[in-house]
Design a protein around this motif. Structure first.
Motif, PDB file in Angstrom:
ATOM      1  N   VAL A 134       8.429  -7.903   4.101  1.00  0.00           N
ATOM      2  CA  VAL A 134       7.757  -8.226   2.831  1.00  0.00           C
ATOM      3  C   VAL A 134       6.248  -8.178   3.014  1.00  0.00           C
ATOM      4  O   VAL A 134       5.523  -7.575   2.206  1.00  0.00           O
ATOM      5  N   VAL A 135       5.759  -8.799   4.083  1.00  0.00           N
ATOM      6  CA  VAL A 135       4.320  -8.796   4.361  1.00  0.00           C
ATOM      7  C   VAL A 135       3.809  -7.370   4.528  1.00  0.00           C
ATOM      8  O   VAL A 135       2.770  -6.992   3.970  1.00  0.00           O
ATOM      9  N   GLY A 136       4.557  -6.564   5.286  1.00  0.00           N
ATOM     10  CA  GLY A 136       4.139  -5.185   5.521  1.00  0.00           C
ATOM     11  C   GLY A 136       4.066  -4.362   4.254  1.00  0.00           C
ATOM     12  O   GLY A 136       3.101  -3.615   4.037  1.00  0.00           O
ATOM     13  N   ILE A 137       5.057  -4.488   3.383  1.00  0.00           N
ATOM     14  CA  ILE A 137       5.089  -3.701   2.149  1.00  0.00           C
ATOM     15  C   ILE A 137       3.957  -4.109   1.216  1.00  0.00           C
ATOM     16  O   ILE A 137       3.252  -3.254   0.662  1.00  0.00           O
ATOM     17  N   VAL A 138       3.766  -5.412   1.033  1.00  0.00           N
ATOM     18  CA  VAL A 138       2.690  -5.879   0.139  1.00  0.00           C
ATOM     19  C   VAL A 138       1.329  -5.475   0.700  1.00  0.00           C
ATOM     20  O   VAL A 138       0.431  -5.049  -0.051  1.00  0.00           O
ATOM     21  N   PHE A 139       1.163  -5.582   2.007  1.00  0.00           N
ATOM     22  CA  PHE A 139      -0.088  -5.155   2.645  1.00  0.00           C
ATOM     23  C   PHE A 139      -0.381  -3.692   2.326  1.00  0.00           C
ATOM     24  O   PHE A 139      -1.515  -3.336   1.946  1.00  0.00           O
ATOM     25  N   LEU A 140       0.607  -2.834   2.489  1.00  0.00           N
ATOM     26  CA  LEU A 140       0.408  -1.401   2.236  1.00  0.00           C
ATOM     27  C   LEU A 140       0.057  -1.139   0.774  1.00  0.00           C
ATOM     28  O   LEU A 140      -0.816  -0.316   0.469  1.00  0.00           O
ATOM     29  N   ILE A 141       0.724  -1.828  -0.139  1.00  0.00           N
ATOM     30  CA  ILE A 141       0.449  -1.633  -1.571  1.00  0.00           C
ATOM     31  C   ILE A 141      -0.985  -2.036  -1.891  1.00  0.00           C
ATOM     32  O   ILE A 141      -1.711  -1.324  -2.600  1.00  0.00           O
ATOM     33  N   VAL A 142      -1.422  -3.191  -1.362  1.00  0.00           N
ATOM     34  CA  VAL A 142      -2.798  -3.649  -1.600  1.00  0.00           C
ATOM     35  C   VAL A 142      -3.800  -2.652  -1.022  1.00  0.00           C
ATOM     36  O   VAL A 142      -4.788  -2.283  -1.679  1.00  0.00           O
ATOM     37  N   ALA A 143      -3.548  -2.194   0.204  1.00  0.00           N
ATOM     38  CA  ALA A 143      -4.476  -1.264   0.859  1.00  0.00           C
ATOM     39  C   ALA A 143      -4.539   0.070   0.115  1.00  0.00           C
ATOM     40  O   ALA A 143      -5.615   0.686   0.032  1.00  0.00           O
ATOM     41  N   ILE A 144      -3.429   0.535  -0.412  1.00  0.00           N
ATOM     42  CA  ILE A 144      -3.409   1.808  -1.145  1.00  0.00           C
ATOM     43  C   ILE A 144      -4.116   1.678  -2.482  1.00  0.00           C
ATOM     44  O   ILE A 144      -4.914   2.540  -2.871  1.00  0.00           O
ATOM     45  N   ILE A 145      -3.848   0.587  -3.213  1.00  0.00           N
ATOM     46  CA  ILE A 145      -4.511   0.383  -4.511  1.00  0.00           C
ATOM     47  C   ILE A 145      -6.021   0.271  -4.334  1.00  0.00           C
ATOM     48  O   ILE A 145      -6.796   0.755  -5.175  1.00  0.00           O
ATOM     49  N   PHE A 146      -6.459  -0.329  -3.235  1.00  0.00           N
ATOM     50  CA  PHE A 146      -7.891  -0.505  -2.997  1.00  0.00           C
ATOM     51  C   PHE A 146      -8.627   0.828  -2.924  1.00  0.00           C
ATOM     52  O   PHE A 146      -9.821   0.892  -3.255  1.00  0.00           O
ATOM     53  N   GLN A 147      -7.947   1.878  -2.504  1.00  0.00           N
ATOM     54  CA  GLN A 147      -8.601   3.188  -2.427  1.00  0.00           C
ATOM     55  C   GLN A 147      -9.193   3.604  -3.772  1.00  0.00           C
ATOM     56  O   GLN A 147     -10.228   4.268  -3.829  1.00  0.00           O
ATOM     57  N   TYR A 148      -8.527   3.237  -4.850  1.00  0.00           N
ATOM     58  CA  TYR A 148      -8.996   3.609  -6.185  1.00  0.00           C
ATOM     59  C   TYR A 148     -10.378   3.028  -6.466  1.00  0.00           C
ATOM     60  O   TYR A 148     -11.199   3.650  -7.166  1.00  0.00           O
ATOM     61  N   PHE A 149     -10.663   1.866  -5.940  1.00  0.00           N
ATOM     62  CA  PHE A 149     -11.921   1.175  -6.229  1.00  0.00           C
ATOM     63  C   PHE A 149     -13.037   1.519  -5.255  1.00  0.00           C
ATOM     64  O   PHE A 149     -14.203   1.245  -5.536  1.00  0.00           O
ATOM     65  N   ASN A 150     -12.711   2.101  -4.117  1.00  0.00           N
ATOM     66  CA  ASN A 150     -13.742   2.244  -3.087  1.00  0.00           C
ATOM     67  C   ASN A 150     -13.982   3.670  -2.617  1.00  0.00           C
ATOM     68  O   ASN A 150     -15.122   4.046  -2.361  1.00  0.00           O
ATOM     69  N   PHE A 151     -12.936   4.488  -2.493  1.00  0.00           N
ATOM     70  CA  PHE A 151     -13.098   5.803  -1.901  1.00  0.00           C
ATOM     71  C   PHE A 151     -13.077   6.899  -2.961  1.00  0.00           C
ATOM     72  O   PHE A 151     -12.327   6.819  -3.937  1.00  0.00           O
TER      73      PHE A 151
END
Length: 430
Positions: A134-151
């Protein structure tokens, strides 16, 4: 991984693997029993009071340094705060998803019994395991969504960022496979090598090391280019980090606790380096580290709410290898691997203590856990070479909760020692 014995739907003992020694250093897998229906399961409420205290102690200094002490570029600070906001959302999502996932793993008979409570009513409770997924999946989702705001599409960091996520995702998969298939521990040692391949192939950073000033006279160089040897070092660092979290375990909250303490130290180190430098590329390297560490810490704290003593869930190897790989990645791409290894000082010590048993020089039992005394409710140290047992032999029997807190304080002191060491060696060592 917590101290546990694993169960499955079959009431048979695990067939020994001839390729696996009698002992697997951190595995707590024993007999298998029939479980009850997941529909009857009710998870104990999360220990949010404990998490509030821990997060306040660990995050206060970091937030002060970021928001008030240092003049951080506004655009960079904005990206860090957006990432922190998404991480906070990830905390609440993880908190809500753990009870749901716990019912699913129970349906598949993935549960265990807490060995450190054997002989007590708590030792007979079926505890859902492998919830690190659960931690791993949520971590990946947060990290992927963050790309939209930064990169942006032409960002020079985007390739390495996605390569880092690919390595972490690969390690989550391999960790979950281990939880399901009981991979022999010798195989676990090499799994991180394959998981780091996406990162190593995409790595475009420097492969040089700065020679310590006292050695420059003898070597004749201030900077040494290691080339492919540097990439080999990166791979070995990932192997160490993933397995060191995994073998320094066996107590409720210890695996996640050491992760959040090290993660807090990484965040503080990064913001100090950003505040002390004027090099934009140097800023981006340490900000890159922050972008991955904040989600790791937030999702881990949510899991700790259920894994703190007495544990309601077990994290499994999925979490320990995921956390280790994530911290290895941020150390590599943030270019502070030496500092990271000092943060890992208790894990290094635990590895050195374990080495005679891992190498087969000394007999290695299947469960290298302390001995639980049902009369006193205390744990006493055995002769096994782990930091947990050595600590108990030195300081006497302790309750599981007290022992975990002592070891986490030791982890925090090791991180503080690293900062003090960097302060006194600055300008002389490098």
């Amino acid at each position: 991984m917590a101290a546990r014995k694993r169960a499955s739907s079959m009431s048979i003992s695990k067939i020994p693997d001839p390729a696996e020694p009698k002992s697997a250093p951190s595995e707590q897998k024993m007999t298998r029993k029939i479980t009850t229906s997941g529909e009857e399961f009710r998870l104990a409420p999360p220990k949010l009071g404990v998490i509030f205290v821990i997060s306040t102690l660990l995050c206060s200094l970091y937030l002060y340094l970021l928001c008030f002490h240092y003049k951080v570029d506004n655009e960079l600070k904005r990206s860090i705060l957006i990432n922190a906001g998404l991480s906070l959302v990830g905390f609440f999502v993880t908190l809500k998803m753990i009870p749901v996932a716990a019912r699913y793993v129970l349906r598949r008979n993935m549960f265990g019994f807490d060995i450190n409570k054997r002989g007590t009513p708590q030792g007979d409770i079926q505890v859902p395991e492998s919830l690190g997924i659960v931690v791993g999946i949520v971590f990946l989702i947060v990290a992927i969504i963050f790309q939209y705001f930064n990169f942006t599409e032409d960002s020079i960091w985007l390739v390495e960022y996605n390569a880092a996520l690919a390595s972490i995702c690969f390690m989550i998969l391999l960790g979950f496979v281990d939880d399901v298939l009981d991979v022999p521990w010798r195989v676990k040692l090499v799994l991180p090598t394959f998981a780091t391949l996406p990162l190593l192939m995409a790595y475009a950073g420097h492969t040089t090391i700065v020679i310590p000033k006292p050695l420059v006279t003898y070597i004749g160089l201030e900077v040494l280019d290691l080339g492919r040897i540097y990439k080999l070092y990166m791979g070995l660092l990932a192997v160490f980090c993933t397995n060191s979290i995994n073998i320094h375990a066996g107590l409720n909250g210890l695996e996640i606790g050491q992760t959040v303490v090290i993660a807090a130290a990484i965040l503080i180190h990064n913001v100090i380096q950003i505040g002390a430098s004027v090099d934009p590329e140097y800023h981006q390297a340490h900000a890159f580290s922050i972008y991955l560490t904040q989600p790791l810490m937030a999702t881990s704290l949510a899991m700790l709410a259920y894994n703190w003593y007495p544990s309601s869930v077990f994290v499994g190897d999925t979490y320990t290898v995921f956390a280790g790989m994530t911290m290895a990645v941020v150390g590599i791409l943030g270019h502070f691997s030496e500092t990271l290894l000092i943060f890992f000082l208790p894990q290094v010590l635990n590895f050195l203590l374990s080495l005679p048993q891992l190498a087969g020089i000394v007999k290695c039992p299947r469960h290298r856990l302390p001995r639980f005394d049902t009369a006193t409710g205390l744990l006493t140290g055995t002769r096994d070479g782990t930091l947990v047992n050595v600590y108990l032999r030195l300081f006497g029997p302790k309750s599981e909760k007290s022992l975990c807190i002592h070891l986490l304080v030791f982890q925090a002191l090791a991180c503080a020692f690293c900062f003090i060491l960097r302060h006194f060696l600055a300008g002389w060592y490098k």
